[in-house]
Enzyme design. Structure first.
Site, mmCIF file in Angstrom:
data_model
loop_
_atom_site.group_PDB
_atom_site.id
_atom_site.type_symbol
_atom_site.label_atom_id
_atom_site.label_comp_id
_atom_site.label_asym_id
_atom_site.label_seq_id
_atom_site.Cartn_x
_atom_site.Cartn_y
_atom_site.Cartn_z
ATOM 1 C CB ILE A 12 -0.738 -0.629 1.069
ATOM 2 C CG1 ILE A 12 -2.551 0.803 0.723
ATOM 3 C CG2 ILE A 12 -0.084 0.092 2.721
ATOM 4 C CD1 ILE A 12 -2.566 0.646 -0.046
ATOM 5 C CB SER A 34 11.110 -0.125 4.908
ATOM 6 O OG SER A 34 10.021 -1.246 4.744
ATOM 7 N NE ARG A 35 10.673 -6.360 8.453
ATOM 8 C CZ ARG A 35 9.948 -6.942 8.998
ATOM 9 N NH1 ARG A 35 10.021 -7.224 9.080
ATOM 10 N NH2 ARG A 35 8.711 -7.130 7.995
ATOM 11 C CE LYS A 88 -8.147 -1.507 6.180
ATOM 12 N NZ LYS A 88 -7.771 -2.719 5.246
#
Ligand code: NAP
Length: 305
Positions: A12, A34-35, A88
């Protein structure tokens, strides 16, 4: 322009958040966390604490990770005094959302629990049309293909992943936005694959004659419809709220502000920050939690991506 960091560079983030931020006059994507994932041309971090310590100039953090790991990132960002936008569903549990809301209030920063489907073009017109009407029933049909929308994402079937209630909560976010009076869950049937923890299909029944069917095995055309009855009149939202019909006839209305769900979310986040406000509406998550509490479980065929 305010600097923002985007956390969890996955489906997303790439599909929606990166282009929405790039097009937003209010925001500049200053870093990612982010990894593995990165965004070309943007400073990339693998740890949130390191980014927060090194970049005090980044005042806002948008979290696009799955709900279970997201809490720790949200807590770290709020503790560091940053405004936070949550994808969400806003959390894996209701209690952790309350913890985050209280922490944001204590730190004097904005917490925005975003519901992208509420930004679909016809949701606001539908809410306005229903505002002074008596709703006599409603039905949600939300049928999509999990292999297309969540390719290989095993987390959706793990505890906290919510299964088909992950897309279903999008429908519930629209329902809770447009209905003039709240409803509550009365029963649910959850179809759980034999090798998984979360449902692949669900039927929900609410007070007020409101029902919902969620299914994750629909190939071909996808169905995201909500039909609301007010006596003899019928409002239908189609395509996830992009289209509206009144008694079967298309109903168009000019959209105010940016077009597209995610551009509208980022504009709203900027407005909340500027106003010093938070927006944490947990009504859709309450319905999902209730379905998990009250729902009967039926074992169905094992599922593999
Ligand atoms: P995803 O691609 O599986 O995950 C997003 C990124 O989060 C991953 O690429 C991963 O990045 C990071 N991540 C995953 N598990 C993690 C963990 N345990 N610890 C730390 N980081 C982790 O998921 P997604 O489809 O983008 O969904 C993310 C959120 O967006 C969900 O809440 C979902 O409901 C919502 N959403 C998804 C869609 C959709 O169509 N897929 C649409 C609207 C909203 P690294 O490996 O690089 O750390």
């Amino acid at each position: 322009m305010s600097k923002i960091a985007l956390v969890g560079i996955g489906k997303i983030a790439v599909d929606q958040h990166v282009p929405a931020i790039a097009g937003a006059p209010e925001w500049e994507l200053a870093a990612t966390v982010s990894r593995r994932g990165t965004v070309e041309g943007v400073e990339a971090w693998t740890g949130i604490d390191e980014m927060l310590a090194a970049r005090p100039d980044i005042g806002a953090v948008s979290l696009a990770l799955p709900p279970v790991p997201r809490f720790a990132y949200a807590e770290a960002a709020l503790r560091a005094g940053r405004h936070v936008m949550l994808e969400k569903p806003p959390g894996a549990t209701l209690a952790e959302c309350h913890v985050l809301a209280a922490l944001a209030a204590k730190m004097g920063v904005t917490l925005f629990a975003s519901w992208h489907s509420r930004e679909a073009a016809m949701v606001a017109p539908a809410k306005a049309w229903l505002a002074d009407r008596q709703v006599t029933g409603a039905h949600i049909t939300w049928r999509e293909d999990v292999r297309h929308w969540h390719p290989g994402q095993d987390w959706v079937f793990e505890p906290g992943g919510m299964g088909v209630l992950d897309p279903g909560i999008n429908a519930l976010s629209i329902l809770t936005e447009i209905l003039p009076a709240p409803v509550h869950l009365q029963s649910a049937l959850l179809e759980v694959p034999a090798n998984r923890q979360a449902p692949i299909a669900a039927d929900l029944a609410f007070s007020g004659g409101v029902t919902a069917e969620f299914n994750w095995l629909q190939t071909g055309p996808q169905t995201w419809d909500i039909q609301v009855h007010c006596g003899d009149d019928r409002l239908t939202l189609r395509e996830g709220g992009a289209r509206m019909e009144i008694n079967g006839h298309d109903h168009d209305e000019a959209v105010v502000g940016p077009t597209g769900e995610y551009p509208r979310l980022y504009e709203r986040f900027a407005r909340l920050v500027a106003a010093g406000e938070s927006d944490v509406d947990l009504a859709p998550l309450v319905h999902v939690a209730d379905a998990m509490m009250l729902g009967a479980r039926k074992n169905v065929e094992a599922f593999e991506f």
